[in-house]
Design a protein around this motif. Structure first.
Motif, PDB file in Angstrom:
ATOM      1  N   LEU A 177       0.805  -1.221   0.000  1.00 15.73           N
ATOM      2  CA  LEU A 177       0.000   0.000   0.000  1.00 15.73           C
ATOM      3  C   LEU A 177       0.839   1.272   0.000  1.00 15.73           C
ATOM      4  O   LEU A 177       0.282   2.380   0.026  1.00 15.73           O
ATOM      5  CB  LEU A 177      -0.933   0.000   1.220  1.00 15.73           C
ATOM      6  N   GLY A 178       2.158   1.112  -0.026  1.00 17.03           N
ATOM      7  CA  GLY A 178       3.016   2.298  -0.056  1.00 17.03           C
ATOM      8  C   GLY A 178       3.000   3.074   1.244  1.00 17.03           C
ATOM      9  O   GLY A 178       3.021   4.313   1.225  1.00 17.03           O
ATOM     10  N   LEU A 179       2.960   2.364   2.366  1.00 17.18           N
ATOM     11  CA  LEU A 179       2.952   2.998   3.687  1.00 17.18           C
ATOM     12  C   LEU A 179       4.168   2.504   4.470  1.00 17.18           C
ATOM     13  O   LEU A 179       4.078   1.587   5.279  1.00 17.18           O
ATOM     14  CB  LEU A 179       1.664   2.651   4.444  1.00 17.18           C
ATOM     15  N   PRO A 180       5.331   3.110   4.246  1.00 18.96           N
ATOM     16  CA  PRO A 180       6.551   2.587   4.866  1.00 18.96           C
ATOM     17  C   PRO A 180       6.533   2.587   6.386  1.00 18.96           C
ATOM     18  O   PRO A 180       7.221   1.768   7.011  1.00 18.96           O
ATOM     19  CB  PRO A 180       7.650   3.517   4.326  1.00 18.96           C
ATOM     20  N   ASP A 181       5.755   3.488   7.013  1.00 27.68           N
ATOM     21  CA  ASP A 181       5.773   3.541   8.474  1.00 27.68           C
ATOM     22  C   ASP A 181       4.744   2.607   9.121  1.00 27.68           C
ATOM     23  O   ASP A 181       4.652   2.531  10.349  1.00 27.68           O
ATOM     24  CB  ASP A 181       5.552   4.972   8.956  1.00 27.68           C
ATOM     25  N   LEU A 182       3.962   1.913   8.290  1.00 31.78           N
ATOM     26  CA  LEU A 182       2.903   1.065   8.847  1.00 31.78           C
ATOM     27  C   LEU A 182       3.481  -0.031   9.736  1.00 31.78           C
ATOM     28  O   LEU A 182       2.968  -0.298  10.827  1.00 31.78           O
ATOM     29  CB  LEU A 182       2.090   0.452   7.703  1.00 31.78           C
ATOM     30  N   HIS A 183       4.546  -0.652   9.273  1.00 29.59           N
ATOM     31  CA  HIS A 183       5.159  -1.721  10.054  1.00 29.59           C
ATOM     32  C   HIS A 183       5.814  -1.173  11.317  1.00 29.59           C
ATOM     33  O   HIS A 183       5.853  -1.853  12.351  1.00 29.59           O
ATOM     34  CB  HIS A 183       6.177  -2.474   9.206  1.00 29.59           C
ATOM     35  N   GLU A 184       6.296   0.062  11.263  1.00 31.95           N
ATOM     36  CA  GLU A 184       6.909   0.658  12.448  1.00 31.95           C
ATOM     37  C   GLU A 184       5.853   0.919  13.523  1.00 31.95           C
ATOM     38  O   GLU A 184       6.128   0.761  14.720  1.00 31.95           O
ATOM     39  CB  GLU A 184       7.596   1.977  12.071  1.00 31.95           C
ATOM     40  N   ARG A 185       4.649   1.313  13.105  1.00 26.62           N
ATOM     41  CA  ARG A 185       3.585   1.598  14.072  1.00 26.62           C
ATOM     42  C   ARG A 185       2.906   0.329  14.587  1.00 26.62           C
ATOM     43  O   ARG A 185       2.387   0.295  15.704  1.00 26.62           O
ATOM     44  CB  ARG A 185       2.539   2.514  13.425  1.00 26.62           C
ATOM     45  N   PHE A 186       2.905  -0.732  13.750  1.00 24.04           N
ATOM     46  CA  PHE A 186       2.280  -2.005  14.133  1.00 24.04           C
ATOM     47  C   PHE A 186       3.267  -3.135  13.846  1.00 24.04           C
ATOM     48  O   PHE A 186       3.113  -3.906  12.895  1.00 24.04           O
ATOM     49  CB  PHE A 186       0.983  -2.223  13.344  1.00 24.04           C
ATOM     50  N   PRO A 187       4.328  -3.227  14.650  1.00 25.48           N
ATOM     51  CA  PRO A 187       5.434  -4.132  14.315  1.00 25.48           C
ATOM     52  C   PRO A 187       5.143  -5.616  14.561  1.00 25.48           C
ATOM     53  O   PRO A 187       5.845  -6.479  14.016  1.00 25.48           O
ATOM     54  CB  PRO A 187       6.558  -3.650  15.231  1.00 25.48           C
ATOM     55  N   ASP A 188       4.130  -5.933  15.375  1.00 22.39           N
ATOM     56  CA  ASP A 188       3.880  -7.337  15.686  1.00 22.39           C
ATOM     57  C   ASP A 188       2.379  -7.562  15.900  1.00 22.39           C
ATOM     58  O   ASP A 188       1.574  -6.626  15.832  1.00 22.39           O
ATOM     59  CB  ASP A 188       4.672  -7.770  16.928  1.00 22.39           C
ATOM     60  N   LYS A 189       2.019  -8.812  16.179  1.00 22.54           N
ATOM     61  CA  LYS A 189       0.602  -9.163  16.326  1.00 22.54           C
ATOM     62  C   LYS A 189      -0.045  -8.431  17.491  1.00 22.54           C
ATOM     63  O   LYS A 189      -1.200  -7.996  17.401  1.00 22.54           O
ATOM     64  CB  LYS A 189       0.447 -10.667  16.506  1.00 22.54           C
ATOM     65  N   ALA A 190       0.688  -8.301  18.579  1.00 22.74           N
ATOM     66  CA  ALA A 190       0.120  -7.635  19.755  1.00 22.74           C
ATOM     67  C   ALA A 190      -0.231  -6.185  19.435  1.00 22.74           C
ATOM     68  O   ALA A 190      -1.316  -5.689  19.791  1.00 22.74           O
ATOM     69  CB  ALA A 190       1.107  -7.704  20.920  1.00 22.74           C
ATOM     70  N   ALA A 191       0.655  -5.498  18.732  1.00 24.90           N
ATOM     71  CA  ALA A 191       0.405  -4.104  18.372  1.00 24.90           C
ATOM     72  C   ALA A 191      -0.736  -4.004  17.353  1.00 24.90           C
ATOM     73  O   ALA A 191      -1.558  -3.082  17.400  1.00 24.90           O
ATOM     74  CB  ALA A 191       1.673  -3.479  17.800  1.00 24.90           C
ATOM     75  N   ALA A 192      -0.787  -4.991  16.420  1.00 30.36           N
ATOM     76  CA  ALA A 192      -1.840  -4.976  15.398  1.00 30.36           C
ATOM     77  C   ALA A 192      -3.203  -5.298  15.996  1.00 30.36           C
ATOM     78  O   ALA A 192      -4.230  -4.895  15.440  1.00 30.36           O
ATOM     79  CB  ALA A 192      -1.504  -5.958  14.289  1.00 30.36           C
TER      80      ALA A 192
END
Length: 421
Positions: free
Chosen positions: A284-299
């Motif tokens: 989706l072209g959102l490079p910071d998405l993984h930084e904000r939701f790095p794992d299952k708990a955060a997601a």
């Protein structure tokens, strides 16, 4: 030996040839197994259809007038017949019999003496008043596998049970739908379907055990218990887990982290399954998405925000465009098909998952194949759902009653012959 003097004598268990009544079942796993189906609607009939698909000779014992209640179920008619009934009763034979008459019960008991399995889902007490309860039947045929279905089981067995009510009371309906919206029942009748599957499994297990012991079992299944069984993961998580569950803003399982769920596109809907946010960010072209939701708990913790963000990015795209970019980046996804687009979906393979059979008086009817394959082959549809009493004369002949006996029984209203709608 059962006697009906005015109609003739019912032959003993060895007094008439056993045809198995299942043409084309040679080589199938349950060939030679005889099942008496005294059930109605979906729970019992679908279980016995599965056994019939596997080669069992299923004799559907129906009310002499009008037949099984399922013949009137649903709102769709195919050639005057209930589509639901046609779907649940293929590969069976129909014996239309008056179980409230002495002669009818004598015929039923003679069938019981020769059967391997009996399936019933009468209201509590009804089957016992007919003299066909577990104790009476077990004494008559100790090797018989006896199956009883209900809505709630146990002390609540007399409460009317139905799929929608089971989904509601079990908690399954709360699991379905999205946060802030009403509880949503599943589209298919999943309580009946799972109960039927578990009943068929239990029958196969009991028949296997009988090869060692020679003795049958009394199996019981209920709709609510079947719903709870389907929610094994969710119930164990909820009652043992370290966090409380809440429904998702996207229609999906409330125990799953984002972006798991269903999303609108400009021309339809897509489903996204379990997905690392790194893959989603790339797609989706959102490079910071993984930084904000790095794992299952955060997601899971930030699911509402994650779902909203993904939804906003997918909404302007067509379904084809969204699927293309997601699949190219390893995101597990699929279109949400309706029942027409499903039939043309090249991955679903509807063409290889249904059979067109010819039903007398209707013509061609498309039926869904059993999903099980045996030795690389799908289980065949050997005959369509039977017409009311279509095989009454055939079954009576196997019990030693000739055509004249059958006609006299029909004149007295004990059986219905012929196979009229």
């Amino acid at each position: 030996m059962s006697m009906i003097s005015q109609y003739g004598t019912l032959a003993g268990a060895d007094g008439a040839p056993d045809t198995n009544g299942a043409p084309g079942s040679d080589g199938l796993p349950l060939h030679g197994v005889r099942v008496l189906d005294l059930s109605h609607m979906m729970q019992g009939p679908w279980a016995t259809e599965m056994l019939a698909d596997l080669g069992a000779d299923v004799i559907k014992v129906e009310h002499v007038r009008g037949g099984e209640r399922g013949r009137e179920s649903g709102t769709t008619r195919i050639g005057g017949h209930s589509a639901f009934y046609l779907a649940m009763n293929r590969n069976k034979r129909s014996l239309a019999l008056d179980l409230k008459s002495e002669a009818g019960i004598a015929i039923a008991r003679d069938l019981v003496a020769r059967a391997d399995v009996l399936v019933q889902n009468f209201r509590p007490g009804v089957i016992g008043r007919l003299g066909l309860g577990w104790d009476e039947v077990h004494a008559l045929n100790p090797g018989l596998v006896y199956c009883s279905g209900s809505g709630y089981g146990g002390d609540e067995a007399d409460r009317p049970g139905q799929d929608l009510l089971a989904q509601a009371r079990s908690g399954a309906m709360w699991l379905t739908g999205q946060h802030g919206g009403p509880p949503s029942p599943a589209g298919p009748f999943i309580a009946d379907a799972h109960a039927a599957s578990m009943l068929a499994l239990g029958v196969c297990a009991a028949l296997f055990e009988r090869t060692r012991t020679g003795v049958g079992r009394h199996l019981e299944i209920d709709l609510v218990g079947s719903m709870l069984h389907q929610m094994t993961q969710e119930l164990v998580s909820h009652h043992n887990g370290d966090r409380s569950s809440r429904r998702s803003p996207s229609p999906s399982n409330p125990f799953m982290e984002g972006p798991y769920g269903v999303y609108a596109t400009s021309d339809g809907w897509i489903a996204i399954s379990m997905c690392p946010t790194a893959d989603l960010a790339r797609a989706l072209g959102l490079p910071d998405l993984h930084e904000r939701f790095p794992d299952k708990a955060a997601a899971l913790e930030g699911r509402d925000d994650l779902v909203a963000e993904v939804g906003a990015l997918l909404a302007p795209r067509t379904t084809a465009e969204a699927l293309a970019v997601l699949e190219a980046n390893g995101v597990w996804c699929a279109p949400v098909n309706d029942l027409d687009t499903m039939a043309t979906d090249p991955v679903v393979g509807w063409a290889g998952r249904h059979a067109r059979v010819t039903h007398p008086g209707i013509g061609p009817v498309d039926l869904v194949l059993n999903p099980l394959s045996v030795d690389g082959h799908r289980l065949p549809v050997r005959r369509p759902a039977p017409r009311h009493g279509e095989h009454s004369a055939e079954v009576l002949a196997e019990l030693g009653l000739d055509a004249g006996d059958a006609e006299r029984l029909a004149r007295d209203g004990i059986v219905h012959l012929g196979g009229a709608a």
